[in-house]
Enzyme design. Structure first.
Site, PDB file in Angstrom:
ATOM      1  N   GLY A   1       0.669  -0.967   0.126  1.00  0.00           N
ATOM      2  CA  GLY A   1       0.169  -0.019  -0.071  1.00  0.00           C
ATOM      3  C   GLY A   1       0.449   1.033  -0.093  1.00  0.00           C
ATOM      4  N   THR A   2       0.497   2.377   0.874  1.00  0.00           N
ATOM      5  CA  THR A   2       0.999   3.357   0.173  1.00  0.00           C
ATOM      6  C   THR A   2       2.300   3.342   1.733  1.00  0.00           C
ATOM      7  OG1 THR A   2      -0.025   4.318   1.266  1.00  0.00           O
ATOM      8  CG2 THR A   2      -0.546   4.906  -0.720  1.00  0.00           C
TER       9      THR A   2
ATOM     10  N   LYS B   1       3.809  -9.226   8.249  1.00  0.00           N
ATOM     11  CA  LYS B   1       3.433  -7.133   8.426  1.00  0.00           C
ATOM     12  C   LYS B   1       4.325  -5.738   9.068  1.00  0.00           C
ATOM     13  CE  LYS B   1      -1.655  -9.000   7.926  1.00  0.00           C
ATOM     14  NZ  LYS B   1      -2.488  -8.198   8.971  1.00  0.00           N
TER      15      LYS B   1
ATOM     16  N   ASP C   1     -14.451  -5.983  12.508  1.00  0.00           N
ATOM     17  CA  ASP C   1     -13.947  -5.454  10.909  1.00  0.00           C
ATOM     18  C   ASP C   1     -13.879  -6.707  11.152  1.00  0.00           C
ATOM     19  OD1 ASP C   1     -13.103  -4.271   8.728  1.00  0.00           O
ATOM     20  OD2 ASP C   1     -11.070  -3.369   9.117  1.00  0.00           O
TER      21      ASP C   1
END
Ligand SMILES: *[C@@H]1O[C@H](CO)[C@@H](O)[C@H](O)[C@H]1NC(C)=O
Ligand SMILES: *[C@@H]1O[C@H](CO)[C@@H](O)[C@H](O)[C@H]1NC(C)=O
Ligand SMILES: *[C@@H]1O[C@H](CO)[C@@H](O)[C@H](O)[C@H]1NC(C)=O
Length: 549
Positions: A283-284, A306, A407
């Site tokens: 991702g960014t 991660k 989530d």
């Protein structure tokens, strides 16, 4: 603890002449539908003489606290008398004495809107199953008799302890109640089918014109843009709803953060033991690598790592740690638990997870869609249900550990080549799946389209709000990871849900499966199924599917 053996009431709707029975409207009014199904809509059984077989076909489950049903009708041909005769039948008069009508059993259907009531209070002395059948014969001329049969199902309890029964969580504890709550679930599913139907009807009606048919009571108009301004912004504290009383000891995942330091210390390994090999997702600022980890005894293990780039802010780093540690120390075959953490000064932390050829579920689903020419695997209903069952088991385990996920979505699950699904934490998801998260004015980036209505409005979370998200996840499974509510502005979501709109039934999604989803999206958290009930129901459906294979 008091043991209830609730009963059931089934009320059938059969039609002898499914076409025209004079010009007549027979429907459930807006307040009635709201009371029974929690939706702002009218439900027509007969509209302008046309019988709605679809609506008539369902057995409606009456919540035990509702003691009367209201029907509204009118004859639309002023000159011509339309006569009716009615009959009520119940299956268990000990639990439910013969219901009463507040209009005569025979007569003429009035030319103005009339509401009549069927009162059906439980006796309270006997708990039991009650099937209620309302049969209405409508006679236009001598030979043309149309019979409408409405089936309702009511659960009667002893001592009128209706509220205790509604709390579904208590039910699985009763050893012999599995069948009962299975029945209850499935009846509720039927109810939800109606609900879904009403939504569709309402949606179509609303879309075409606000007022289509010339029935006196105007349909509702949807409130839209001004809605969000009226939202309470200050009710940030979670679990403020009375309905969540049933699970008082639930700690939210992020409330465990006080011992975050301790947990990290327990899992910390030296950076030199970790080797990154290839990047899986980027991702960014977030990155997921495949890598390896060397144990103390020298053995190597393939891991998922991660981490964030060096440009990530302190906030992003602590969010990664906090969310990544949420499922720390859990041990379940359907949960992806963090293995190790590696923190070194001046570099971003590494979070290590076991890797067995896991791929992100959302990406796997999307891939199925792209190449449906047989190169990639396309999912069968059976596989979808099997995956759903695995997710349910993970969630049951999580809830048993007094953890809420908050989530649950396809992006936060991984899947291997054999379609074993593991529920993962949501660390980095905001960055890797930016279009799944939205800020609604505050600075909080939330998975708006997966959130239960109460989470969206009041930031309140419960096992039932996880159930809602599971419903959306099931929808993702059946649509191969389409974006939910793609056409809805995130700012409009709360109003949209409040108006009773929900995700539509995906093409090729069996009714049974859609009913399960729709049931997860009940407005009131109490009416949603528990994961235990979902498990029973989907297992039954799975058995049905495999029976014919
Ligand atoms: C309705 O009509 C059917 C036959 O057309 C008859 O058998 C039945 O008894 C009638 N029911 C009522 C409630 O009048
Ligand atoms: C029957 O009861 C309903 C609900 O209480 C009421 O709205 C309606 O006016 C009553 N109808 C008649 C004919 O008394
Ligand atoms: C009964 O209704 C049908 C359909 O509306 C009509 O075709 C038929 O002529 C009617 N029969 C009588 C005897 O009124």
């Amino acid at each position: 603890m008091k043991l209830f053996t609730p009963g059931h009431v089934i009320l059938l709707i059969s039609i002898h002449f499914a076409t025209v029975c004079g010009y007549l409207n027979l429907f459930l009014s807006l307040p009635e539908v709201q009371r029974l199904l929690g939706l702002r809509a009218e439900l027509f059984y007969v509209r302008n003489g046309i019988i709605n077989n679809y609506a008539l076909h369902f057995v409606v489950l009456i919540p035990s606290k509702i003691d009367s049903l209201h029907f509204t009708w009118e004859s639309l041909v002023p000159g011509q008398p339309v006569s009716y005769s009615m009959m009520l039948e119940t299956s268990n008069s000990a639990a439910l004495p013969p219901p009463k009508l507040n209009i005569s059993k025979t007569g003429l259907i009035p030319n103005t809107l009339q509401t009549f009531a069927v009162s059906l209070p439980c006796s309270g002395t006997v708990e039991g199953e009650v099937d209620i059948t309302l049969i209405i014969n409508i006679t236009l001329s001598h030979e043309n008799v149309t019979t409408l049969t409405f089936r309702r199902k009511k659960i009667c309890l002893q001592f009128e302890k209706s509220t205790t029964y509604i709390s579904m969580d208590s039910m699985p504890q009763f050893s012999n109640s599995v069948n009962i709550f299975y029945i209850a679930v499935c009846c509720a599913l039927v109810l939800i089918l109606i609900l879904a139907f009403v939504v569709t009807l309402y949606y179509i009606k609303d879309k075409k014109t606000r007022r289509t048919i010339e029935n006196g009571s105007g349909p509702t108009t949807t409130t839209t843009t001004t809605f969000l301004a009226a939202l309470p912004r200050n009710s940030v504290n979670a679990s403020s709803y009375g309905s969540f009383r049933r699970m008082p000891s639930y700690s939210l995942i992020d409330e465990r953060s006080k011992d975050l330091q301790d947990r990290i210390a327990e899992l910390t390994v030296q950076r030199c033991r970790v080797r990154l090999s290839s990047i899986i997702l980027e991702g960014t600022f977030g990155k997921i690598y495949q890598g390896s980890y060397t144990n103390e005894d020298g053995t190597e293990e393939t891991v998922i790592v991660k981490t964030v780039t060096d440009h990530a802010s302190q906030v992003q780093i602590s969010l990664l740690l906090q969310e990544g540690m949420a499922m720390y120390s859990l041990n379940h075959k359907n949960i992806l638990t963090i293995l190790r953490v590696s923190i070194e000064d001046h570099t971003a932390p590494f979070l290590l997870y076991p890797y067995k050829n896991y791929k992100n579920l959302k990406h796997v689903l999307a891939k199925c869609k792209v190449s449906s020419e047989g190169v990639h695997h396309t999912l069968t209903t059976q596989e979808v249900v099997d995956m759903a069952l695995q997710i349910i088991q993970a969630m049951q385990y999580l809830h048993k550990k007094h953890l809420l996920h908050k989530d649950l979505a396809a992006r936060n699950c991984v899947v291997d080549d054999k379609l074993n699904v593991l529920v993962a934490d949501n660390a980095l998801s905001r960055d890797l799946f930016p279009s799944d998260y939205h800020c609604l004015g505050d600075n909080e980036n939330r998975p708006v389209k997966w959130l239960a209505i109460e989470s969206l409005l009041h930031k309140s979370f419960s096992p039932s709000s996880d159930v809602w998200s599971f419903g959306v996840l099931l929808w993702e499974l059946t649509t191969l990871a389409q974006q939910p509510y793609i056409e809805i502005d995130p700012f409009e979501m709360a109003a949209y849900l409040k108006d009773g709109y929900r995700l539509a039934q995906p093409i090729n999604c069996p009714d049974e499966l859609f009913a399960v989803m729709a049931y997860c999206w009940a407005m009131s958290a109490e009416e949603r199924p528990t994961f235990t009930q979902l498990h029973v129901c989907l297992q039954e459906f799975y058995a049905q599917l495999t029976r014919y294979v």
